[in-house]
Design a protein around this motif. Structure first.
Motif, mmCIF file in Angstrom:
data_model
loop_
_atom_site.group_PDB
_atom_site.id
_atom_site.type_symbol
_atom_site.label_atom_id
_atom_site.label_comp_id
_atom_site.label_asym_id
_atom_site.label_seq_id
_atom_site.Cartn_x
_atom_site.Cartn_y
_atom_site.Cartn_z
ATOM 1 N N ARG B 231 0.839 -1.198 0.000
ATOM 2 C CA ARG B 231 0.000 0.000 0.000
ATOM 3 C C ARG B 231 0.875 1.249 0.000
ATOM 4 O O ARG B 231 0.611 2.225 -0.704
ATOM 5 C CB ARG B 231 -0.917 0.015 1.225
ATOM 6 C CG ARG B 231 -2.076 -0.973 1.100
ATOM 7 C CD ARG B 231 -2.933 -0.968 2.355
ATOM 8 N NE ARG B 231 -4.040 -1.921 2.249
ATOM 9 C CZ ARG B 231 -4.594 -2.539 3.286
ATOM 10 N NH1 ARG B 231 -4.146 -2.288 4.520
ATOM 11 N NH2 ARG B 231 -5.594 -3.390 3.121
ATOM 12 N N LYS B 232 1.920 1.194 0.796
ATOM 13 C CA LYS B 232 2.839 2.333 0.854
ATOM 14 C C LYS B 232 3.476 2.571 -0.523
ATOM 15 O O LYS B 232 3.544 3.691 -1.008
ATOM 16 C CB LYS B 232 3.924 2.054 1.911
ATOM 17 C CG LYS B 232 4.626 3.293 2.413
ATOM 18 C CD LYS B 232 5.657 2.968 3.495
ATOM 19 C CE LYS B 232 5.041 2.711 4.865
ATOM 20 N NZ LYS B 232 6.099 2.434 5.886
ATOM 21 N N PHE B 234 2.329 1.682 -3.455
ATOM 22 C CA PHE B 234 1.348 2.099 -4.465
ATOM 23 C C PHE B 234 0.991 3.573 -4.323
ATOM 24 O O PHE B 234 0.445 4.177 -5.242
ATOM 25 C CB PHE B 234 0.061 1.263 -4.362
ATOM 26 C CG PHE B 234 0.281 -0.213 -4.633
ATOM 27 C CD1 PHE B 234 1.403 -0.645 -5.350
ATOM 28 C CD2 PHE B 234 -0.625 -1.158 -4.188
ATOM 29 C CE1 PHE B 234 1.601 -2.005 -5.593
ATOM 30 C CE2 PHE B 234 -0.429 -2.509 -4.438
ATOM 31 C CZ PHE B 234 0.691 -2.943 -5.134
ATOM 32 N N SER B 235 1.297 4.122 -3.149
ATOM 33 C CA SER B 235 0.955 5.521 -2.943
ATOM 34 C C SER B 235 2.076 6.469 -3.375
ATOM 35 O O SER B 235 1.943 7.674 -3.260
ATOM 36 C CB SER B 235 0.631 5.761 -1.466
ATOM 37 O OG SER B 235 1.833 5.733 -0.714
ATOM 38 N N LEU B 236 3.178 5.914 -3.846
ATOM 39 C CA LEU B 236 4.294 6.763 -4.291
ATOM 40 C C LEU B 236 3.914 7.515 -5.565
ATOM 41 O O LEU B 236 3.047 7.070 -6.335
ATOM 42 C CB LEU B 236 5.524 5.899 -4.586
ATOM 43 C CG LEU B 236 6.241 5.252 -3.398
ATOM 44 C CD1 LEU B 236 7.382 4.367 -3.893
ATOM 45 C CD2 LEU B 236 6.774 6.320 -2.451
ATOM 46 N N THR B 239 5.370 4.895 -8.975
ATOM 47 C CA THR B 239 5.266 3.540 -8.421
ATOM 48 C C THR B 239 6.251 2.609 -9.120
ATOM 49 O O THR B 239 6.647 2.843 -10.262
ATOM 50 C CB THR B 239 3.843 2.988 -8.600
ATOM 51 O OG1 THR B 239 3.519 2.998 -9.981
ATOM 52 C CG2 THR B 239 2.832 3.819 -7.818
ATOM 53 N N HIS B 261 -6.007 -3.023 -5.059
ATOM 54 C CA HIS B 261 -5.719 -1.735 -5.700
ATOM 55 C C HIS B 261 -6.096 -1.747 -7.188
ATOM 56 O O HIS B 261 -5.957 -0.742 -7.876
ATOM 57 C CB HIS B 261 -4.216 -1.458 -5.560
ATOM 58 C CG HIS B 261 -3.824 -0.031 -5.732
ATOM 59 N ND1 HIS B 261 -4.076 0.921 -4.766
ATOM 60 C CD2 HIS B 261 -3.206 0.622 -6.756
ATOM 61 C CE1 HIS B 261 -3.619 2.092 -5.189
ATOM 62 N NE2 HIS B 261 -3.090 1.934 -6.397
#
Lengths: 334, 334
Positions: B231-232, B234-236, B239, B261
């Motif tokens: 999750r971390k 994918f939030s960049l 990615t 996601h």
DNA sequence: TTGCAATTTGACAGCGCTGTCATTTGTCGC
DNA sequence: GCGACAAATGACAGCGCTGTCAAATTGCAA
């Protein structure tokens, strides 16, 4: 130098035999004497030498857990439970993998008993239901406790109301509107397969639904067999809207096959399992399943066995409760 | 009645002590005598009483496997391997779950040794690397073998070239055209975490790629930590196109999170793991991973320990080979 | 063939505890 | 306060094997 029973006896001002009595929790020891001895033991950090106890008393203070089960998570849980119980009573546990289908299966257990001399055995499915083995154990007078055996009469251990659990799972699916519900049977040698199938059939007939043999497929509790069973189901003319697999591994296999087949779970297909092993939280979506308290069953079965070994009671067959665990793999029928 | 050593001696026409010598594989027994005794043992189906041997020789003929590891499949494999080795030499094995972070960890092991008196220990990560425990074991002179310890000097057991395995996995991803490759680190207490990270960094620098700290996330080897790490990632803002997780459970977590996601694996994201536990075949798609021969490592480590216990050699640290297992979770970068 | 050392074998005690049975101590009714 | 009985404790042997050390046997050189 090691502290021996004799040293404790001297410190407590009693005979070695009295210390032995306290150690073994025997009757006919005065309360004050017991206290005195226990204090001396504590003070000297005494712990008896297992091998000497074993030799003198002809017991090994050890139980053996026998298994032939492909599911490592189930096994680890059972094992942990058995260990908890053993620790509590200063017994130790050894584990023994076996092949129940091997020709020399009974002889192997026999040899284990002769060589390692466990005081008792914990049997796990499907070893619980091997008539030849049970006969031999009775013959030799080896105490054992069974976890989820098919026949519970004259047997101690732990079990769950599996048919009822299967009925509740089915009731859950039926309430969601599913009417074409498939079932994947587990390995035929396991009692669980029959019970879960029975619950499936009960639930259908309670709802007045016909039993459709096409919707019931054989598996063997393995992930791969779940995949194979699902492929078979997906090839039917009228495919099911829900699949109730007899365990989590097979249910995970169904989800895998659904992915392969381009079916969306739970939108197009609801899937549910049984056991609540870690895999049920590691599929996507996570599995709706029946929580089977395996660790507790291991502990309870071992405690019953220890009751017998310690001569405190004859032990009994204890029922443990299940719970329905609803997660994301089941949804209303389309 | 039970067959005793004395009975065998009488049948073979020698003294009990000579039978004992044969039993213990001691030197200075004439070949003909040995044969005679072995024949008698065989004919009478003799097996020595463990407790008597233990009491007289002050050994328990038992090794204990210590673990604090959440992965039941890894554990079961190790345990099976250790058992194989023990069986081969008529030793038995007990298992002992522990909490390495507990304050009384060393005392608990100490108590285990005092009470159960195992002849030796098999240590698994991260117990292999607890300095306090190792010091105590040396102090008490308890032999042990380690599986994948961080420090291999003066230690016997089994290990794998983990950095090299990680490099090969990275080489595989790089060859597929991936350039933004994330890494999920395992539990900090495990040596494996460091080695796998080191392999990751090596591979990057060999390719002349910069190390981007944003792409390296902490996990703890659990499925859930893989989900959180993904999750971390994918939030960049930018990615990654591939994720190399330090074990299979976390990689499975990444696949789970990708499903959540809406990311397609391997089309939009390649994922690979490490260890080749059953979960790697139970994700969809199945995981590309490094096959770690855990069972073999358990067997090899136990055999080295038994070498020491039987006084045949000092044992050594044995390297076992890994293999890269390519499956469907990795594909060419977009 | 003899003598001496190396090899092989055996006699015996004892590992640390518990089972058996004898002995001592306590309890109770009268 | 006494006897009868039960409860509590102890003396002693022995569980089945191995360590120690002594005795017997073998091998070998002279």
């Amino acid at each position: 130098m090691r502290v021996r029973l004799e040293d404790v006896a001297r410190a407590a001002g009693v005979s070695p035999k009295t210390v032995s009595r306290v150690l073994n929790d025997e009757a006919n020891v005065r309360g004050t004497t017991r206290t005195k001895v226990l204090a001396a033991m504590q003070a000297m950090d005494y712990s008896p030498l297992l091998s000497a106890r074993s030799l003198a008393s002809n017991r090994s203070f050890m139980v053996a857990t026998l298994y032939d089960n492909p599911s490592s998570s189930y096994l680890t849980e059972i094992q942990t439970g058995v260990l908890e119980a053993c620790d509590q009573h200063h017994y130790s546990m050894m584990v023994r993998p076996l092949l129940v289908e091997a020709k020399d299966f009974v002889e192997r257990v026999d040899a284990l008993i002769s060589h390692r001399r466990p005081d008792g055995l914990i049997l796990t499915p499907p070893i619980t239901d091997h008539p030849g083995l049970l006969a031999r154990l009775h013959e030799r007078g080896v105490p054992y406790a069974s976890i989820s055996p098919i026949w519970r009469d004259d047997t101690i251990g732990a079990f769950m109301d599996e048919p009822q659990a299967a009925r509740e799972m089915m009731a859950n699916l039926l309430a969601l509107g599913h009417r074409r519900i498939a079932h994947i049977i587990g390995h035929h040698a396991h009692g669980a397969s029959g019970w879960r199938l029975a619950g499936y059939r009960d639930a259908l007939s309670t709802m007045g639904l016909a039993y459709d043999p096409d919707l019931v497929v054989e598996g063997d509790f393995s992930f791969d067999s779940g995949v194979a069973a699902a492929r078979k189901l997906f090839s039917l003319a009228r495919t099911p809207t829900a699949v109730f697999a007899a365990n989590d591994d097979m249910a995970a296999g169904v989800i895998w096959a659904a992915g392969e087949h381009g079916l969306s779970v739970p939108r197009e297909l609801s899937v549910c399992g049984f056991d609540d092993t870690p895999i049920s939280r590691q599929t996507w979506p996570r599995l709706t399943t029946i929580h089977q308290p395996s660790r507790k069953m291991g502990r309870v079965a071992a405690l019953q066995l220890l009751e017998v070994l310690r001569g405190h009671s004859d032990g009994r067959m204890v029922q443990v409760p299940f719970t329905l665990q609803t997660r994301e793999s089941t949804a209303a029928a389309i």
